[in-house]
Enzyme design. Sequence first.
Site, short mmCIF file in Angstrom:
data_model
loop_
_atom_site.label_atom_id
_atom_site.label_comp_id
_atom_site.label_asym_id
_atom_site.label_seq_id
_atom_site.Cartn_x
_atom_site.Cartn_y
_atom_site.Cartn_z
CE LYS B 134 -3.75 1.78 2.91
NZ LYS B 134 -4.40 1.62 4.23
CB SER B 213 -7.78 3.10 3.31
OG SER B 213 -6.87 2.48 4.18
CB SER B 237 -7.83 0.37 6.12
OG SER B 237 -8.51 1.60 6.13
#
Lengths: 550, 550
Positions: B134, B213, B237
């Site tokens: 990420k 996320s 997330s």
Amino acid sequence: MGSLVHLQTWEEKAGWARAQRDASLAKVEPKLDGVPDAHNMPLSSQDLPKAVLTPREIEITEQYTITKLLGLLRDRKIKVEEVTRAFLRRAALAQAVTNCLTELLWDEAIERARHLDSLPEPRGALFGLPISTKEHHGMVGGMGKTKSVVTTSASFVAWHGGSNLLYDTFWDQGCVFFARTTQPQTIMHLETESNVYGRTVNPYNRELTSGGSSGGESALIGMRGSILGVGGDIGGSIRCPAAHVGIYGFKPSIKRVGTTGFRTPGAGKETISGCPGPMTVDRDGLELFMKVALSAKPWRVEPSLTVKEWTPYQFARPPKVAVQWWDGVVRPHPPMTRALREVAAACREAGMEVVDWDCEGLDHEKGWDILSALYWPDGGEEVLGLIKESGEPILPLTKFIIHEQPTVKELTQHELWQLCVKRDEYRARYAQAWSKTGNGGNREVDVILCPPSFGAAIPHGQSRYWGYTAHWNLLDYPAAVFPVTKVDPALDVKDLSYVPKNSQDKFVYDMYSPERFRNAPVSLQVVGRRQEDEKVLAALVEIERAMGRA
Amino acid sequence: MGSLVHLQTWEEKAGWARAQRDASLAKVEPKLDGVPDAHNMPLSSQDLPKAVLTPREIEITEQYTITKLLGLLRDRKIKVEEVTRAFLRRAALAQAVTNCLTELLWDEAIERARHLDSLPEPRGALFGLPISTKEHHGMVGGMGKTKSVVTTSASFVAWHGGSNLLYDTFWDQGCVFFARTTQPQTIMHLETESNVYGRTVNPYNRELTSGGSSGGESALIGMRGSILGVGGDIGGSIRCPAAHVGIYGFKPSIKRVGTTGFRTPGAGKETISGCPGPMTVDRDGLELFMKVALSAKPWRVEPSLTVKEWTPYQFARPPKVAVQWWDGVVRPHPPMTRALREVAAACREAGMEVVDWDCEGLDHEKGWDILSALYWPDGGEEVLGLIKESGEPILPLTKFIIHEQPTVKELTQHELWQLCVKRDEYRARYAQAWSKTGNGGNREVDVILCPPSFGAAIPHGQSRYWGYTAHWNLLDYPAAVFPVTKVDPALDVKDLSYVPKNSQDKFVYDMYSPERFRNAPVSLQVVGRRQEDEKVLAALVEIERAMGRA
């Protein structure tokens, strides 16, 4: 005595609290006989117990280790009531000479002792053991909140009903709570003075402090008016007072021992936290406290605690010890340095690797700047508000730790975040330095040996340098203090050629004269990495063995 | 492309970032052939790999478990470079169809793979394994700070130099970083949309979100463009995106996995914390991630971490599972309830004790009020300031999580403390409820089985209820998600008689129609008590075995 709610001035409220204390002490039976009056108190209180107490009381209160006493109680070779009464009377004597109690739990303790004696079988790891506790419940220093003073008593009754996690655990293991002890205004001095109870003095020398903030505990245990007490430490509040009276004290890593049910200012503040811990007459008491406290799995009730029972550590080979001769800011007094020399030599003699902990590059002063700001992210407004509400005077050491710290101010949320980042960076840097001792084929340092204070017990009002204890709170390193020697003017001469490095160093240097500190207990401190609590106590065993102790 | 510092508007800066990404993708060799153009994308992307990639690439990227692939790499039955190239090309395809990448590390990954292939012996627990990450470094959503976007790349180079603790650990164990993935504005949506990269879509249905996320990771792994990725979770997330694409995800207890070197808004904020964790194609990948991450003893570098290596848990008897059918606020969509029924039945069949987790009395809504305020003790000013600085628009889900939460405001220090006390009281109350399941001769519940979202992957822009994941962040309970089934309109009919209990419940109820969600992956969540991370993964093994999985 009247009801508290009708009292108007802070003096009236403080007088009420003292009257409550005095009433609890008036229950002592038989009365204490032979206590000198206030004007004729000797400098040291150490010879008074023999003059005031019975030989049997002396035997019970000072001739057994905690382990031995627990064995006698478990084997029913001695009644819980007899033990309790002996400590109650000795605690009353300690109060008379050091002013260390807020309340003697005469009726409650005896009732509890009789209950334990009536059980068909002894039960619990602390069966019959008298335990004294710091007056955690209620804001003693801040007399403003009428209710908080009432709660002081009410909360204590509530312990027994289940509102205090730690004391409930001890209670379930069969202890006897028998005395509550003094703490300073704001609970943030390294001495013990409040407008409620006045000053607590050192049982070895009444012109010196018994330390703080758990200085009621230390004075009481230093008189052997208790053998195991509960303190709390956010800047040295267990270790400093324990060191000043030559007893044992242990500050665990935070979040190891629960505080559910405690009442202190700053609840919900997370920047820096304190932790309850033991203050005891012997080393085994430290481990006993931790083992019992954690056997109850307190994290199941207080979910922020570390999920780990007490897990004794065993060194496979002698520990590697790093000696911190000074912290790079303030030079310790000569007796502290002599104690370090003596213990380091004993450790070497016993086969340990002993190196220097050279921390000048680690900037302990910067650490203090971070820590002192973290103590009061509200600029101290909460406690100052409590003080203002009642109108009680702000004591000098309160001024010192709030107003005289240039770092203290009310922070915005973003300033708070930045400060927490700085704290974490400082911690990371210190951890890196520690890890580096293991580079290049070296063994990593196991523990740091250092002074728990710049000097032995300090003259009243002079505890204005926290670095030797508080630095380990900033880092959240577990630390134990243990007695080493006493100040000996013949050995601990002042170095007249020393040139202080800064104003704090000068303040501390100027304070020293051997005669002023004669016979004051001198203690040292063993410090481990974060969450290596068990290793610290294991290292203490090794170090004391090296010193020739069992 | 020009230098970033000369760019003026947010559109120019975002365009620059996309051009950087596109340049990284232009390196793919051989070029991808047969990818439909934007207007002709099928609803599901699941059939595209077979049309675009070679059979050997298909074999490498989807026919091995992580363990099997690691075995082949370790035994040198396959070159690291061949594996790396296969995943690079599949990741590029995933980007073309889901918009999940911020950068493809073509040159860096191949160089790294060649280096690993050149070693005389394979080395490290992750030898040759491609890992996607990420885009943690740099504030992608907030384009305001020119430097932060530069740092986005610079920091990544810096991983290799040692600035990111977690990735350094994986690097030392021989992995190959090959792709970086998208995240939403503020990194605080349960979807993935930013003004820099636009929207990331679900590889099973482009009209649905891949979650957030870590929704770039989930879209990528859901396309098997990666088999192990690194996400982070402060409100769902990791778990929400993993659930929405039917992969595995694990949110550890906080302070278990290090974040040193990560760059996120709110650094230094302690009210509520996120934790990095794994997103993987199979269950064993979760444990592998944790084992490797903790084997490096990260607490020696990042001292706030828990001092505990990964310690696998073994059930002595079948776990006791409590099923949370709903959270008392919002009723899950029919496929979620069906999945719960099916898994609960399988668990019972396998001899587990299965009970209900009745949490209506535990007031999850109050939990959300506390949590949503804790997310933004600065009223969201930091991230809103970053957005304002560049002039980029505030996206609807940013508005939702800041402006539309009535609890969000800048707090004074005392308000912050009070809120933290409330949080701790809420946690204590929940812990007490869990402990109570063990009263009266009952066995205590081991884990809770619950939905990781009110529904399967949600239509874009509708992820406006966080309760099914975020509640476990508030409590700091470890939680794993795992795939169970897919939405089947024949089985998952809408209950037309249901009367929503409140406006959130109505919003969620109105959203559901079986056709809209057809074939969307349906996942469930296993939750354990704080710091019982190992137990959660052990329970997941037992539950999947009960479901007939190996």
